[in-house]
Design a protein around this motif. Structure first.
Motif, PDB file in Angstrom:
ATOM      1  N   LEU A  60       4.424   0.479 -12.852  1.00 18.71           N
ATOM      2  CA  LEU A  60       4.403  -0.040 -11.485  1.00 18.71           C
ATOM      3  C   LEU A  60       3.004  -0.522 -11.096  1.00 18.71           C
ATOM      4  O   LEU A  60       2.847  -1.615 -10.525  1.00 18.71           O
ATOM      5  N   HIS A 116       2.142  -3.765 -12.868  1.00 14.63           N
ATOM      6  CA  HIS A 116       2.947  -4.850 -12.295  1.00 14.63           C
ATOM      7  C   HIS A 116       2.348  -5.338 -10.976  1.00 14.63           C
ATOM      8  O   HIS A 116       2.196  -6.555 -10.755  1.00 14.63           O
ATOM      9  N   LEU A 117       1.994  -4.406 -10.105  1.00 11.22           N
ATOM     10  CA  LEU A 117       1.414  -4.784  -8.819  1.00 11.22           C
ATOM     11  C   LEU A 117       0.039  -5.421  -8.995  1.00 11.22           C
ATOM     12  O   LEU A 117      -0.328  -6.332  -8.259  1.00 11.22           O
ATOM     13  N   ARG A 132       0.364  -9.020  -9.852  1.00 12.80           N
ATOM     14  CA  ARG A 132       0.710  -9.810  -8.665  1.00 12.80           C
ATOM     15  C   ARG A 132      -0.512 -10.098  -7.806  1.00 12.80           C
ATOM     16  O   ARG A 132      -0.530 -11.067  -7.043  1.00 12.80           O
ATOM     17  N   GLU A 133      -1.540  -9.241  -7.924  1.00  9.60           N
ATOM     18  CA  GLU A 133      -2.778  -9.451  -7.165  1.00  9.60           C
ATOM     19  C   GLU A 133      -3.782 -10.304  -7.928  1.00  9.60           C
ATOM     20  O   GLU A 133      -4.912 -10.502  -7.476  1.00  9.60           O
ATOM     21  N   ASP A 150      -4.995  -0.144  -3.906  1.00  5.36           N
ATOM     22  CA  ASP A 150      -3.740  -0.467  -3.235  1.00  5.36           C
ATOM     23  C   ASP A 150      -2.599  -0.667  -4.227  1.00  5.36           C
ATOM     24  O   ASP A 150      -1.424  -0.511  -3.872  1.00  5.36           O
ATOM     25  N   CYS A 151      -2.932  -1.013  -5.460  1.00  6.37           N
ATOM     26  CA  CYS A 151      -1.908  -1.151  -6.504  1.00  6.37           C
ATOM     27  C   CYS A 151      -1.502   0.209  -7.073  1.00  6.37           C
ATOM     28  O   CYS A 151      -0.379   0.375  -7.554  1.00  6.37           O
ATOM     29  N   PRO A 208       1.164   3.209  -4.598  1.00  6.46           N
ATOM     30  CA  PRO A 208       2.622   3.311  -4.679  1.00  6.46           C
ATOM     31  C   PRO A 208       3.065   4.131  -5.895  1.00  6.46           C
ATOM     32  O   PRO A 208       4.027   4.908  -5.821  1.00  6.46           O
ATOM     33  N   MET A 219       4.284   0.592   0.318  1.00  8.34           N
ATOM     34  CA  MET A 219       4.902  -0.671  -0.083  1.00  8.34           C
ATOM     35  C   MET A 219       5.090  -1.591   1.129  1.00  8.34           C
ATOM     36  O   MET A 219       4.919  -2.813   1.030  1.00  8.34           O
ATOM     37  N   ARG A 252       1.665  -2.961   1.997  1.00 10.43           N
ATOM     38  CA  ARG A 252       1.314  -4.031   1.054  1.00 10.43           C
ATOM     39  C   ARG A 252       2.035  -5.326   1.408  1.00 10.43           C
ATOM     40  O   ARG A 252       1.468  -6.417   1.289  1.00 10.43           O
ATOM     41  N   ARG A 253       3.278  -5.218   1.839  1.00 12.92           N
ATOM     42  CA  ARG A 253       4.068  -6.402   2.192  1.00 12.92           C
ATOM     43  C   ARG A 253       3.432  -7.168   3.352  1.00 12.92           C
ATOM     44  O   ARG A 253       3.558  -8.392   3.433  1.00 12.92           O
TER      45      ARG A 253
END
Length: 270
Positions: free
Chosen positions: A30, A33-34, A37-38, A115-116, A119, A196, A199-200
């Protein structure tokens, strides 16, 4: 309670160990993956998770040792992991220290990566505490409430309650206790959902991290009040409560700084 889930080639597979390994695998996937995305390097951040896991395990052990020095006759006993135990909060602290070092060495934006990771910490907490329930550790104080649980003979709860004079030797099961392991699993899921959502909303980096630390410190402090197992202490606080107070204050200070930064950005773009 089911400490050993099954056997493979005659070797026992322990519930706690399996849940801990599962939490690490899921958390690593996870977080990476995050991070991708960053815009962070996925391979590099995969290495960062290994660094974090090792430093977290060291932190878990060192905090336990610091709070229970009377259990260790010499320095070598510190490395005997089967003697004594670990403290989950120490893992958070140790993991954070490892994160800071890794990010500085590789010039990674610390708060973006933090922040990644949070979660994964929430989800990992939820999974690992299932292992605590299976193993019977970290049990709650005696309580006759509607969702109280009992542990069987041979469990840490029975041993502690016999030692405390609450049960006779040879008792078949413990007194009903708070299901503190379940409480912590629910805390993990709650914080996972919270960060989460943060983060959104695409707030300034570090907001999800600060929210996680504040939330966990408050909820963990409260859960410690209804814990029934023997734990280390710092003055009037359990070791985890003391760390909760320190991390809460630090996270609040960080949160205030981030709120100010968010307002500055909003004013500049208004």
């Amino acid at each position: 309670m089911r400490p050993v889930l099954f056997h493979v080639l005659g070797l026992p597979v322990y519930g706690y160990g399996l849940m801990l390994c599962l939490s690490m695998i899921v958390g690593r996937l996870l977080a990476v993956h995050l991070a991708r995305r960053e815009g962070l390097d996925g391979d590099l951040m995969g290495r960062a998770t290994v660094w974090i896991m090792v430093s977290a395990l060291v932190g878990c052990r060192l905090v336990y040792v610091a709070g229970n020095l009377d259990q260790f006759a010499n320095v070598l006993d510190v490395f005997a992991w089967w003697k004594g135990g670990i403290v989950a909060y120490g893992g958070f602290v140790g993991g954070f220290v490892g994160t800071v070092v890794f990010c500085r060495l590789h010039r990674i934006p610390l708060l973006v990566w933090a922040d990644c990771v949070v979660p994964a910490l929430g989800l990992g907490t939820a999974i690992t505490r299932v292992g605590c329930l299976l193993g019977g550790c970290d049990f709650g104080a005696p309580w006759n409430g509607p969702w109280a649980i009992r542990f069987p003979a041979g469990s840490p709860a029975v041993a502690q309650q016999v030692l405390d004079g609450l049960l006779p030797a040879g008792a078949a099961q413990s007194l009903p206790v708070h299901p503190t392991q379940v409480y912590e699993s629910l805390v993990g899921l709650l914080l996972f959902a919270l960060v989460m959502e943060i983060r959104r909303r695409k707030l300034v980096p570090g907001t999800a991290f600060a929210a996680f630390v504040v939330g966990y410190s408050v909820l963990r402090y409260a859960i410690e009040i209804v814990r029934g197992d023997e734990r280390g202490a710092v003055g009037p606080f359990s070791t985890s409560q003391f760390l909760a107070v320190v991390t809460f204050l630090a996270a609040v200070a960080l949160g205030i700084s981030l709120i100010r930064r968010q307002r500055q950005i909003h004013s500049a773009t208004a």
